[in-house]
Design an enzyme around this catalytic site. Sequence first.
Site, mmCIF file in Angstrom:
data_model
loop_
_atom_site.group_PDB
_atom_site.id
_atom_site.type_symbol
_atom_site.label_atom_id
_atom_site.label_comp_id
_atom_site.label_asym_id
_atom_site.label_seq_id
_atom_site.Cartn_x
_atom_site.Cartn_y
_atom_site.Cartn_z
ATOM 1 N N LYS A 200 0.857 -1.198 0.027
ATOM 2 C CA LYS A 200 -0.006 0.132 -0.083
ATOM 3 C C LYS A 200 0.870 1.265 -0.045
ATOM 4 C CE LYS A 200 -3.750 -2.537 2.460
ATOM 5 N NZ LYS A 200 -4.366 -2.924 3.699
ATOM 6 N N GLN B 222 -4.051 -1.390 10.113
ATOM 7 C CA GLN B 222 -3.922 -2.560 9.299
ATOM 8 C C GLN B 222 -4.511 -3.852 10.583
ATOM 9 O OE1 GLN B 222 -3.200 -3.222 6.447
ATOM 10 N NE2 GLN B 222 -3.672 -5.522 6.315
ATOM 11 N N ASP C 135 -11.034 2.920 5.118
ATOM 12 C CA ASP C 135 -11.217 1.595 5.017
ATOM 13 C C ASP C 135 -12.777 1.168 5.163
ATOM 14 O OD1 ASP C 135 -9.343 -0.681 5.237
ATOM 15 O OD2 ASP C 135 -8.564 -0.099 7.233
HETATM 16 N N1 GUN Z 1 -6.424 -6.780 6.830
HETATM 17 C C1 GUN Z 1 -7.149 -7.428 6.033
HETATM 18 N N2 GUN Z 1 -7.840 -6.887 4.907
HETATM 19 C C2 GUN Z 1 -7.742 -5.409 5.660
HETATM 20 C C3 GUN Z 1 -8.153 -4.125 5.048
HETATM 21 O O1 GUN Z 1 -9.092 -4.226 3.893
HETATM 22 N N3 GUN Z 1 -8.021 -3.056 5.749
HETATM 23 C C4 GUN Z 1 -7.698 -3.121 6.950
HETATM 24 N N4 GUN Z 1 -7.236 -2.077 7.746
HETATM 25 N N5 GUN Z 1 -6.718 -4.120 7.460
HETATM 26 C C5 GUN Z 1 -7.090 -5.397 6.638
#
Ligand code: GUN
Length: 295
Positions: free
Chosen positions: A54, A98, A121
């Site tokens: 990311k 995350q 998110d």
């Molecule tokens: N862990 C797995 N997928 C995601 C996501 O889309 N966002 C976040 N913040 N954590 C994750």
Amino acid sequence: MPPDNLIDGRSIANQIHSETAVRIEALKRKGVQPGLAFVRVGEDPPSQVYVGMKERASERLGIRSETHVLPEATSEATLLELIHKLNADSGIHGILVQAPLPPQVDSLVVFSNVSPDKDVDGFHPINVGKLLLGDRTGFVPCTPAGIHELLIRSETPIAGSDVVVLGRGNIVGKPMAALLCQKARHANATVTLCHSQSRSLRNHCRQADILIAAIGVAEFVQEDFVKPGAVVIDVGVNRVTDEQAKGGSRLVGDVAFLQVQPIAGKITPNPGGVGPMTIAMLMSNTLRAAEILVR
Ligand code: GUN
């Protein structure tokens, strides 16, 4: 020759990145550079990889990003303090904490403390509520939003179709079901949300025109789960042991790809299907969070 029925997530994600890049340039001309903060707690290896991907996508697109790594033993209070600081930082338009988070931290509390305007998110209760209500001013979680784009851009008919979502997690399954059952363009599907306690799971899956596997079990969806011609979306990332593989393990999806591809109408490869779309939608959500501010 294998059937040419792949939904190419990398190429569709690149299209979206190009669209996002144009809008970022326009925003920069108005003096605003989108800013995205990543928060990672502990050293979960997959989370390190995901956040790294990311960060690189942000850099490529001209989104300024910063990453905050906190120790595994961080208390909820310390994490909330950082989130409140980021909420108040006018250079940060998006905040991503995350998941998974360590057990001493309640993820519902954490996600509820991210400002809903910076919640790229889509996990804040306000954004979850807006998604259910069909209010498009909210942020939609990145993986379901990415799958929706994959379906739209691969010209998969959605309205009136039978969709089965396998898995009821807050990150994928529940928001995915909510998106596709909306009374809205590119939605209007009949959605069945199945999970580990569902009776006759295979029979439900066999009815699906669109089958979305997000159950987190390696190669769970076998040939006899799939109606011939169905569109199959594989969200899973599961590490399985394999003595022949480098490091003694390899990643597989929730779909037994080699069995299912020949009978599927269309199918996402894994990797190269859903994963790149999650990142594309995160970039797009971050851009939107910044655009809203300059309007
Ligand atoms: N862990 C797995 N997928 C995601 C996501 O889309 N966002 C976040 N913040 N954590 C994750």
